[in-house]
Scaffold this active site. Structure first.
Site, PDB file in Angstrom:
ATOM      1  N   ARG A  16      27.776   5.628  40.743  1.00 26.03           N
ATOM      2  CA  ARG A  16      28.610   5.774  41.942  1.00 26.03           C
ATOM      3  C   ARG A  16      29.954   5.046  41.827  1.00 26.03           C
ATOM      4  O   ARG A  16      30.853   5.264  42.628  1.00 26.03           O
ATOM      5  CB  ARG A  16      27.825   5.291  43.177  1.00 26.03           C
ATOM      6  CG  ARG A  16      26.700   6.233  43.579  1.00 26.03           C
ATOM      7  CD  ARG A  16      25.675   5.597  44.502  1.00 26.03           C
ATOM      8  NE  ARG A  16      24.696   4.783  43.776  1.00 26.03           N
ATOM      9  CZ  ARG A  16      23.665   4.129  44.351  1.00 26.03           C
ATOM     10  NH1 ARG A  16      23.508   4.182  45.652  1.00 26.03           N
ATOM     11  NH2 ARG A  16      22.818   3.417  43.614  1.00 26.03           N
ATOM     12  N   GLY A  81      14.826   3.756  35.621  1.00 23.76           N
ATOM     13  CA  GLY A  81      14.259   3.196  36.839  1.00 23.76           C
ATOM     14  C   GLY A  81      14.058   1.697  36.766  1.00 23.76           C
ATOM     15  O   GLY A  81      13.838   1.127  35.697  1.00 23.76           O
ATOM     16  N   THR A  82      14.169   1.087  37.940  1.00 26.06           N
ATOM     17  CA  THR A  82      14.023  -0.376  38.009  1.00 26.06           C
ATOM     18  C   THR A  82      12.605  -0.815  37.619  1.00 26.06           C
ATOM     19  O   THR A  82      12.413  -1.900  37.087  1.00 26.06           O
ATOM     20  CB  THR A  82      14.327  -0.869  39.441  1.00 26.06           C
ATOM     21  OG1 THR A  82      13.595  -0.064  40.378  1.00 26.06           O
ATOM     22  CG2 THR A  82      15.809  -0.747  39.766  1.00 26.06           C
ATOM     23  N   GLU A 159      12.554   4.893  49.148  1.00 23.57           N
ATOM     24  CA  GLU A 159      13.966   4.998  48.781  1.00 23.57           C
ATOM     25  C   GLU A 159      14.670   5.986  49.712  1.00 23.57           C
ATOM     26  O   GLU A 159      14.058   6.938  50.210  1.00 23.57           O
ATOM     27  CB  GLU A 159      14.097   5.467  47.325  1.00 23.57           C
ATOM     28  CG  GLU A 159      13.656   4.426  46.320  1.00 23.57           C
ATOM     29  CD  GLU A 159      14.407   3.117  46.509  1.00 23.57           C
ATOM     30  OE1 GLU A 159      15.612   3.082  46.269  1.00 23.57           O
ATOM     31  OE2 GLU A 159      13.774   2.128  46.920  1.00 23.57           O
ATOM     32  N   TYR A 370      65.884 -15.143  28.374  1.00 25.40           N
ATOM     33  CA  TYR A 370      64.590 -14.975  27.722  1.00 25.40           C
ATOM     34  C   TYR A 370      64.417 -16.102  26.716  1.00 25.40           C
ATOM     35  O   TYR A 370      65.233 -16.263  25.796  1.00 25.40           O
ATOM     36  CB  TYR A 370      64.490 -13.619  26.986  1.00 25.40           C
ATOM     37  CG  TYR A 370      63.255 -13.588  26.107  1.00 25.40           C
ATOM     38  CD1 TYR A 370      61.982 -13.623  26.688  1.00 25.40           C
ATOM     39  CD2 TYR A 370      63.340 -13.587  24.713  1.00 25.40           C
ATOM     40  CE1 TYR A 370      60.840 -13.661  25.899  1.00 25.40           C
ATOM     41  CE2 TYR A 370      62.198 -13.621  23.924  1.00 25.40           C
ATOM     42  CZ  TYR A 370      60.951 -13.656  24.526  1.00 25.40           C
ATOM     43  OH  TYR A 370      59.817 -13.707  23.749  1.00 25.40           O
ATOM     44  N   ASN A 381      69.970 -28.474  29.009  1.00 22.63           N
ATOM     45  CA  ASN A 381      70.294 -27.377  29.920  1.00 22.63           C
ATOM     46  C   ASN A 381      70.657 -26.143  29.102  1.00 22.63           C
ATOM     47  O   ASN A 381      71.549 -26.187  28.256  1.00 22.63           O
ATOM     48  CB  ASN A 381      71.465 -27.760  30.822  1.00 22.63           C
ATOM     49  CG  ASN A 381      71.643 -26.743  31.939  1.00 22.63           C
ATOM     50  OD1 ASN A 381      70.957 -26.791  32.952  1.00 22.63           O
ATOM     51  ND2 ASN A 381      72.539 -25.792  31.733  1.00 22.63           N
TER      52      ASN A 381
HETATM   53  C1  UD1 Z   1      17.547  -0.497  44.523  1.00 25.42           C
HETATM   54  C2  UD1 Z   1      16.157  -0.413  45.160  1.00 25.42           C
HETATM   55  C3  UD1 Z   1      16.345  -0.241  46.669  1.00 25.42           C
HETATM   56  C4  UD1 Z   1      17.150  -1.383  47.240  1.00 25.42           C
HETATM   57  C5  UD1 Z   1      18.477  -1.553  46.499  1.00 25.42           C
HETATM   58  C6  UD1 Z   1      19.105  -2.861  46.931  1.00 25.42           C
HETATM   59  C7  UD1 Z   1      14.699   0.648  43.516  1.00 25.42           C
HETATM   60  C8  UD1 Z   1      14.001   1.911  43.135  1.00 25.42           C
HETATM   61  N1  UD1 Z   1      15.479   0.713  44.616  1.00 25.42           N
HETATM   62  O1  UD1 Z   1      18.197   0.741  44.767  1.00 25.42           O
HETATM   63  O2  UD1 Z   1      15.076  -0.179  47.298  1.00 25.42           O
HETATM   64  O3  UD1 Z   1      17.388  -1.171  48.612  1.00 25.42           O
HETATM   65  O4  UD1 Z   1      18.259  -1.608  45.076  1.00 25.42           O
HETATM   66  O5  UD1 Z   1      20.372  -3.041  46.408  1.00 25.42           O
HETATM   67  O6  UD1 Z   1      14.541  -0.367  42.869  1.00 25.42           O
HETATM   68  N2  UD1 Z   1      18.730  -0.875  36.777  1.00 25.42           N
HETATM   69  C9  UD1 Z   1      18.136  -1.087  35.555  1.00 25.42           C
HETATM   70  N3  UD1 Z   1      17.516  -0.034  34.940  1.00 25.42           N
HETATM   71  C10 UD1 Z   1      17.450   1.185  35.505  1.00 25.42           C
HETATM   72  C11 UD1 Z   1      18.024   1.388  36.773  1.00 25.42           C
HETATM   73  C12 UD1 Z   1      18.653   0.334  37.399  1.00 25.42           C
HETATM   74  O7  UD1 Z   1      18.204  -2.186  35.000  1.00 25.42           O
HETATM   75  O8  UD1 Z   1      16.865   2.080  34.882  1.00 25.42           O
HETATM   76  C13 UD1 Z   1      19.449  -1.986  37.427  1.00 25.42           C
HETATM   77  C14 UD1 Z   1      20.865  -1.632  37.783  1.00 25.42           C
HETATM   78  O9  UD1 Z   1      21.749  -1.999  36.742  1.00 25.42           O
HETATM   79  C15 UD1 Z   1      21.102  -2.455  39.046  1.00 25.42           C
HETATM   80  C16 UD1 Z   1      19.723  -2.604  39.649  1.00 25.42           C
HETATM   81  O10 UD1 Z   1      18.800  -2.263  38.637  1.00 25.42           O
HETATM   82  O11 UD1 Z   1      21.609  -3.736  38.731  1.00 25.42           O
HETATM   83  C17 UD1 Z   1      19.512  -1.685  40.856  1.00 25.42           C
HETATM   84  O12 UD1 Z   1      19.743  -0.343  40.458  1.00 25.42           O
HETATM   85  P1  UD1 Z   1      20.438   0.702  41.420  1.00 25.42           P
HETATM   86  O13 UD1 Z   1      20.451   2.018  40.731  1.00 25.42           O
HETATM   87  O14 UD1 Z   1      21.712   0.192  41.935  1.00 25.42           O
HETATM   88  O15 UD1 Z   1      19.355   0.761  42.599  1.00 25.42           O
HETATM   89  P2  UD1 Z   1      19.593   1.195  44.092  1.00 25.42           P
HETATM   90  O16 UD1 Z   1      19.644   2.672  44.180  1.00 25.42           O
HETATM   91  O17 UD1 Z   1      20.701   0.441  44.685  1.00 25.42           O
HETATM   92 CA    CA Z   2      22.206  -0.962  43.877  1.00 24.62          CA
END
Ligand code: UD1
Ligand code: CA
Length: 496
Positions: A16, A81-82, A159, A370, A381
């Site tokens: 984003r 994914g986180t 989510e 310069y 000076n």
């Molecule tokens: C995430 C949470 C959401 C929460 C929000 C808060 C999940 C599924 N969702 O959503 O519930 O409200 O944060 O800010 O966790 N990252 C990784 N590996 C990945 C994907 C992301 O390390 O595969 C890291 C990103 O770099 C970032 C963080 O995890 O620092 C969060 O990822 P982001 O995609 O911003 O999650 P949100 O959609 O904001």
């Molecule tokens: Ca985020």
């Protein structure tokens, strides 16, 4: 006290942001988002600090190690994914690790040490399997929502993209900041699937799985909701920057710094200011800039990694990696490039550019010059409009100007060249040879005036007409003078 591991999630691309720079390296208060989070993580003094990386691994990893040299980088594989990120970090922990795991996102920069300590204390006091930090937001859009059961205990997190219309109305959000027992992560993460709107393995699903298996999930909304704001796009980045700046400005005001216009004053997190500094509108203080007491900075000044001494005045100036001495005066409209060292009581004046230049105590470069790759002694000076010709097209060379030197206006110093102590140079001199101490150097050709040249060669032009009129007026004046001297009948001037 059980052992502690902190996992910082930094593997995402940050789609984003629509940026070639990974999101977590975008800057806030002069530091990458990642560094803000790492500072809070490091403050917990965990036995293990893990940073999960993937997108732009080299850049993000290097930046992480800059802020936290003892951190361990964990590579996330292609599974997004986180949840997957945390799963791989947990795999990187020693297999006999049995403590708590705090998870923070690198895009939630205002989470600080106190917030994390509070989270961990709550988690341990309740003996919960997972404790998450939530907040009630006026506009919860974009965040995961905390779904509670009728008895108000936490059921799960949904989510935004997977939420029903009813769930979207929930204003309690998940901040992405949690404490888990490592056991809860080890037993539930393998069961998390990617069957959701984003085809990602969500860490948030662990919350529902812990609850379903009879474990304890704790969540209390924190009062300082703004601390949990995540940065996902540039509008949120700008809003966070404004918030951080307001806090920094206020901090310095309470430390005794006069800041007339907080709205147009931007101060990076690592800047340091002494009491009784005055900052005028339109000023940006960046990086490791420091300003000593009594100095006045601005208006419209940008200082990057610059040191300003006591009582100095720096007006409408752009300076990077410069040192400005006590009581020195800079600007208006000065450009100090890296390596500029201005001594105490010195001056770099209007429309002056300097680079790699040491200008001694009390020495002045007041106007339109310069000065680069140069050393100037004390009390010298440099005349208006002076240029150090430091570049021969291939290499740079140095100019050395001694103490108490007086150089004329509009000089060129063709480097390498040395001007000895106490020497003078005439106006318009092109100094190509060293000038011994105490000498006057002049090399302009004697002036020739070709009388009547314009009227002969530019006949009919405005210049020629003006010249003709001036000559006529001069002649009339001369004849009037001779009339007054000798009366109407007097002999022509010069005859008497
Ligand atoms: C995430 C949470 C959401 C929460 C929000 C808060 C999940 C599924 N969702 O959503 O519930 O409200 O944060 O800010 O966790 N990252 C990784 N590996 C990945 C994907 C992301 O390390 O595969 C890291 C990103 O770099 C970032 C963080 O995890 O620092 C969060 O990822 P982001 O995609 O911003 O999650 P949100 O959609 O904001
Ligand atoms: Ca985020």
């Amino acid at each position: 006290m059980p052992d502690l591991a902190v996992i910082v999630l930094a593997a995402g691309q940050g789609t984003r942001m629509k940026s070639a720079t990974p999101k977590v390296l975008h800057r806030l208060g002069g530091l990458p988002l990642l560094h803000h989070v790492l500072d809070a993580a490091t403050a917990l003094d965990p036995a293990h600090l893990l940073v999960v990386v993937r997108h732009e691994r080299a850049l993000v990893g290097e930046s992480a190690l800059e802020a936290a040299p003892h951190a361990v980088l964990v590579d996330q594989d292609d599974q997004p994914g986180t949840g997957r990120a945390v799963e791989q970090a947990v795999e990187a922990l020693p297999s006999d690790f049995v403590g708590d795991v705090v998870v923070v996102s690198a895009d939630v920069p205002f989470v600080d040490r106190a917030t994390l300590e509070g989270l961990l204390a709550q988690h341990r006091a309740a003996s919960a399997q997972v404790t998450l930090l939530s907040a009630i937001l006026d506009d919860p859009s974009g965040y995961g929502r905390v779904i509670r059961k009728p008895d108000q205990s936490v059921a799960r997190i949904v989510e935004q993209k997977d939420a029903s219309a009813d769930e979207l109305l929930v204003s309690e959000i998940n901040s992405g900041t949690y404490a888990f027992t490592v056991a809860a992560l080890r037993s539930h993460l393998p069961a998390v699937s990617s069957a959701n709107a984003q085809n990602e393995k969500y860490l948030t699903d662990v919350v529902g799985l812990v609850e379903a298996s009879g474990g304890l999930v704790a969540a209390t909304p924190i009062a300082e909701a703004w601390r949990l704001e995540g940065i996902n796009d540039r509008a949120q980045l700008a809003a966070a920057a404004r918030r951080l700046n307001d806090r920094i400005v206020r901090h310095w005001q309470l430390e005794g710094v006069t800041i007339l216009d907080p709205a147009t004053t931007w101060i990076d997190r690592d800047v340091s200011l002494a009491a009784d500094v005055e900052i005028l509108p339109g000023t940006q203080l960046k990086g490791a800039t420091s300003v000593e007491t009594g100095a006045v900075i601005g208006p419209d000044t940008t200082l990057v990694d610059t040191e300003v001494g006591e009582g100095a005045v720096v007006k409408r100036t752009d300076a990077t990696l410069a040192v400005i001495g006590a009581r020195a005066s800079v600007g208006p409209f000065a450009y100090l490039r890296p390596g500029t060292m201005l001594g105490a009581d010195g001056k770099i004046g209007t429309y002056v550019e300097t680079k790699n230049a040491t200008i001694g105590e009390g020495s002045k470069v007041p106007h339109l010059s310069y000065v680069g790759d140069t050393e100037v002694g004390v009390g010298a000076n440099i005349g208006a409009g002076t240029i150090t010709a430091n570049y021969d097209g291939v290499n740079k060379h140095r100019t050395v100007v001694g103490s108490h030197v007086r150089t004329g206006s509009h000089n060129v110093f063709v480097a390498p060249v040395r001007i000895g102590d106490g020497a003078y140079t005439g106006a318009g001199t092109v100094v190509r040879k060293d000038v011994p101490a105490g000498s006057l150097a002049i090399n302009v050709a004697p002036q020739r005036n070709l009388d009547g040249w314009v009227e002969t060669n530019r006949e009919g032009t405005a210049a020629a007409k003006a010249a003709g009129a001036a000559q006529a007026a001069q002649a009339a004046e001369a004849s009037a003078a001779s009339t007054a001297e000798g009366g109407a009948d007097a002999a022509p001037a010069g005859d008497s």
